[in-house]
Design a protein around this motif. Structure first.
Motif, PDB file in Angstrom:
ATOM      1  N   LYS A 285       1.645   9.277  -6.054  1.00  0.00           N
ATOM      2  CA  LYS A 285       2.220  10.614  -5.867  1.00  0.00           C
ATOM      3  C   LYS A 285       3.064  11.009  -7.076  1.00  0.00           C
ATOM      4  CE  LYS A 285       2.854  11.878  -1.058  1.00  0.00           C
ATOM      5  NZ  LYS A 285       3.803  11.946   0.053  1.00  0.00           N
ATOM      6  N   ILE A 286       3.845  10.052  -7.577  1.00  0.00           N
ATOM      7  CA  ILE A 286       4.723  10.310  -8.730  1.00  0.00           C
ATOM      8  C   ILE A 286       3.895  10.642  -9.962  1.00  0.00           C
ATOM      9  CG2 ILE A 286       6.379   9.228 -10.310  1.00  0.00           C
ATOM     10  CD1 ILE A 286       7.455   7.681  -7.837  1.00  0.00           C
TER      11      ILE A 286
ATOM     12  N   LYS B  58       0.838  -1.199   0.000  1.00  0.00           N
ATOM     13  CA  LYS B  58       0.000   0.000   0.000  1.00  0.00           C
ATOM     14  C   LYS B  58       0.872   1.247   0.000  1.00  0.00           C
ATOM     15  CE  LYS B  58      -3.835   2.261   0.141  1.00  0.00           C
ATOM     16  NZ  LYS B  58      -4.676   2.340  -1.065  1.00  0.00           N
ATOM     17  N   THR B  59       1.956   1.211   0.755  1.00  0.00           N
ATOM     18  CA  THR B  59       2.893   2.337   0.784  1.00  0.00           C
ATOM     19  C   THR B  59       3.494   2.560  -0.598  1.00  0.00           C
ATOM     20  OG1 THR B  59       3.393   1.867   3.097  1.00  0.00           O
ATOM     21  CG2 THR B  59       4.960   3.248   1.899  1.00  0.00           C
ATOM     22  N   VAL B  60       3.908   1.485  -1.252  1.00  0.00           N
ATOM     23  CA  VAL B  60       4.475   1.580  -2.602  1.00  0.00           C
ATOM     24  C   VAL B  60       3.430   2.137  -3.561  1.00  0.00           C
ATOM     25  CG1 VAL B  60       5.343   0.225  -4.558  1.00  0.00           C
ATOM     26  CG2 VAL B  60       6.186  -0.227  -2.255  1.00  0.00           C
ATOM     27  N   GLN B  61       2.191   1.653  -3.461  1.00  0.00           N
ATOM     28  CA  GLN B  61       1.114   2.124  -4.330  1.00  0.00           C
ATOM     29  C   GLN B  61       0.889   3.632  -4.154  1.00  0.00           C
ATOM     30  OE1 GLN B  61      -2.973   1.328  -3.230  1.00  0.00           O
ATOM     31  NE2 GLN B  61      -3.442   0.721  -5.327  1.00  0.00           N
ATOM     32  N   GLU B  62       0.869   4.086  -2.914  1.00  0.00           N
ATOM     33  CA  GLU B  62       0.671   5.512  -2.643  1.00  0.00           C
ATOM     34  C   GLU B  62       1.834   6.344  -3.189  1.00  0.00           C
ATOM     35  OE1 GLU B  62       0.028   5.647   1.569  1.00  0.00           O
ATOM     36  OE2 GLU B  62      -2.066   5.030   1.372  1.00  0.00           O
ATOM     37  N   GLN B  63       3.060   5.831  -3.088  1.00  0.00           N
ATOM     38  CA  GLN B  63       4.217   6.537  -3.636  1.00  0.00           C
ATOM     39  C   GLN B  63       4.115   6.624  -5.149  1.00  0.00           C
ATOM     40  OE1 GLN B  63       7.421   4.224  -1.977  1.00  0.00           O
ATOM     41  NE2 GLN B  63       7.445   5.390  -0.052  1.00  0.00           N
ATOM     42  N   GLU B  64       3.679   5.532  -5.795  1.00  0.00           N
ATOM     43  CA  GLU B  64       3.490   5.545  -7.253  1.00  0.00           C
ATOM     44  C   GLU B  64       2.412   6.547  -7.677  1.00  0.00           C
ATOM     45  OE1 GLU B  64       4.698   0.830  -7.950  1.00  0.00           O
ATOM     46  OE2 GLU B  64       2.594   1.426  -8.033  1.00  0.00           O
TER      47      GLU B  64
END
Length: 145
Positions: free
Chosen positions: A142-143, A134-140
């Motif tokens: 944001k990008i 979920k953290t990775v998904q949110e970072q993606e």
């Protein structure tokens, strides 16, 4: 004799405790998400009950003589519609989570296929991703923005 009796006790009690523990674990494996399922079902029922009340007590659009009263009523109506849309999306997620429970895929991360920790599922029962994914998904996301 005390050494013999104490030596026998662990060997006798150990298999009992192992077999006794094994049964509840297998049962709890089936019922592992029982409390979460009940919470989801209660939440689903509450949303549907509230939606039913909303339909029967439908707000009539009144004509207000004052423009500011009319604007305020429209803002309230828009706010209510946004809440209903969110509830509709949540209801869909609840139904999907209950379906995953039936298919025995509940609690498995859709991205990494690892088990989602129980505390996360308890806190966010409709989640489909572990905290790391979920953290990775949110970072993606944001990008992309």
């Amino acid at each position: 004799m005390k050494a013999r009796s104490s030596a026998k006790r662990p060997s006798v009690s150990a298999p009992r405790s192992v077999s006794t523990r094994s049964r509840p674990k297998s049962q709890s494996g089936r019922e592992k998400y029982g409390p979460i399922r009940r919470d989801l079902q209660r939440q689903r029922k509450a949303i549907l009950d509230e939606a039913g009340e909303g339909i029967t007590k439908r707000d009539r659009q009144e004509a207000f003589p004052d423009v500011s009263d009319q604007a305020s009523a429209e803002v309230d109506q828009n706010f209510t519609m946004r809440i209903r849309e969110r509830e509709q999306k949540l209801l869909k997620k609840i139904d999907e989570a209950l379906e995953r429970m039936d298919k025995k895929t509940y609690g498995i991360c859709e991205r990494c296929e690892e088990e989602i920790p129980y505390p996360r599922l308890k806190a966010r029962p409709v989640t489909t991703l572990c905290i790391e994914c979920k953290t990775v998904q949110e970072q993606e996301e944001k990008i992309r923005r």
